[in-house]
Design an enzyme around this catalytic site. Sequence first.
Site: not given
Ligand code: SDX
Length: 430
Positions: A307, A365
């Site tokens: 998140h 989720d």
């Molecule tokens: C919702 O914003 C909100 O409040 C949203 C929400 C709401 O109520 O409105 O809470 C609802 O959208 C919840 C989130 C649902 N999405 C998912 O579950 C999709 C999977 N999650 C990821 O796509 C990600 O965690 C996000 C999109 C939720 C957050 O992305 P960020 O904050 O931009 O973080 P990032 O992509 O920069 O990740 C940081 C690191 C990265 O690794 P490095 O580049 O530092 O090595 O963490 C890794 C990412 O690759 N990472 C993950 C991961 N999420 C982040 N690696 C594996 N699996 C994951 N799920």
Amino acid sequence: MKPKGHCTLTIEGKSFELPIYEGTEGPDVIDITRLYRETGYFTFDPGYLSTASCHSTITFIDGDKGRLEYRGYPIEQLAEKSDYLETCYLLLEGELPNQSQKDEFIEGITHHTLIHEQMAKSYNGLQRDSHPMAVVVTMVAALSAFYHDSTDINDEAQRLLASRRLIAKMPTIAAAAYKYSIGQPFVYPDNGLDYASNFLHMCFSLPTEDYQVNETLSKALDRIFILHADHEQNASTSTVRLAGSSEANPFACISSGVTSLWGPAHGGANEACLNMLKEIGTVDRVPEFIKRARDKDDPFRLMGFGHRVYKNYDPRARIMQKTCHEVLETLDIKDEPILKVALELERIALQDDYFIERKLYPNVDYYSGITQNALGFPSSMFTVLFAIARTVGWIAQWKEMIEDPLQRIARPRQLYLGHNTRDFIPMEER
Ligand code: SDX
């Protein structure tokens, strides 16, 4: 707002004082409103990782502590003690209603559950195998083609009417999208039922036989709606605020929120998460998927994990997990294999250094897909349910923006990395 103090920015030897404002809770902010005018510089923050786009009094999230509060009330207390329409009142009006205020509000919503008959007919213009979110986006935008008497955003009475119509009609629009996708007749709302029960009735009852709503399941759905009602300045809410800043009508603004929510990185994650759990299939394949999630060269991410704000357990995920167990228990499917996969995936991920280092925890989720699947919804409907619940949050945030005397059209700038000026090249010279 009165500045708490100032900070000094020095650019090429010149110093600029920038005001600092303090919130009730959460990080203080540096006001850069005048930065460009005074320095000729923009700030640069793609994805808005360090940017507060507005001030708000609606929802507070403490990502490090895993806290979520609507108007100061912890989500755990609202999920346990309140109901969705009471939470809607709280988000819109800022205080919990007394009994007469609650009764009037519920009457005001219930009175608007029907959609225009011509609108119901317009579903036939779409293919039955359309994704339900495509249908809902279309129909929410279409509300501005049917309810012209509540599109003037400068008229407070029209804003209130549009708000109540949206909250009331979202379940009807969503249920009709589901019925349309499975070729069954639409079911009219039953205003004698509560909000969640009415939605289950419109989705699962048939004109050919009696249908009784299961109280435990409708209470679980009502709680799911509470958990998803608002969440500060997330992607879809920011989309609604941006659309609203141009003074577009409320139906158009909320349909932009539905559109943004659809993405798998946002509200589409619940559908993607269930599909991922089904792909994993059995507990013994969990390590293979953990390995893929850690692999920088593999675009696979654990859906329902991570998140932007929560760097601790999403408080909604805890409540959703409890609700998931209740629903599976009620339906006597507590040994559902997919739940075993979800619990094992969570157990291993939370011990894995990749997830620990990045503070990746289950989000709202992660368990909602399993729960909604058990309630009888196909995965294509999961984000639709999220949209029903979040409609009140979008409206509350839009209302707060519209009523702010200082609000103006949002218009971000850019760091331009394109070509310098150049002359047109005639075709014969290309
Ligand atoms: C919702 O914003 C909100 O409040 C949203 C929400 C709401 O109520 O409105 O809470 C609802 O959208 C919840 C989130 C649902 N999405 C998912 O579950 C999709 C999977 N999650 C990821 O796509 C990600 O965690 C996000 C999109 C939720 C957050 O992305 P960020 O904050 O931009 O973080 P990032 O992509 O920069 O990740 C940081 C690191 C990265 O690794 P490095 O580049 O530092 O090595 O963490 C890794 C990412 O690759 N990472 C993950 C991961 N999420 C982040 N690696 C594996 N699996 C994951 N799920």
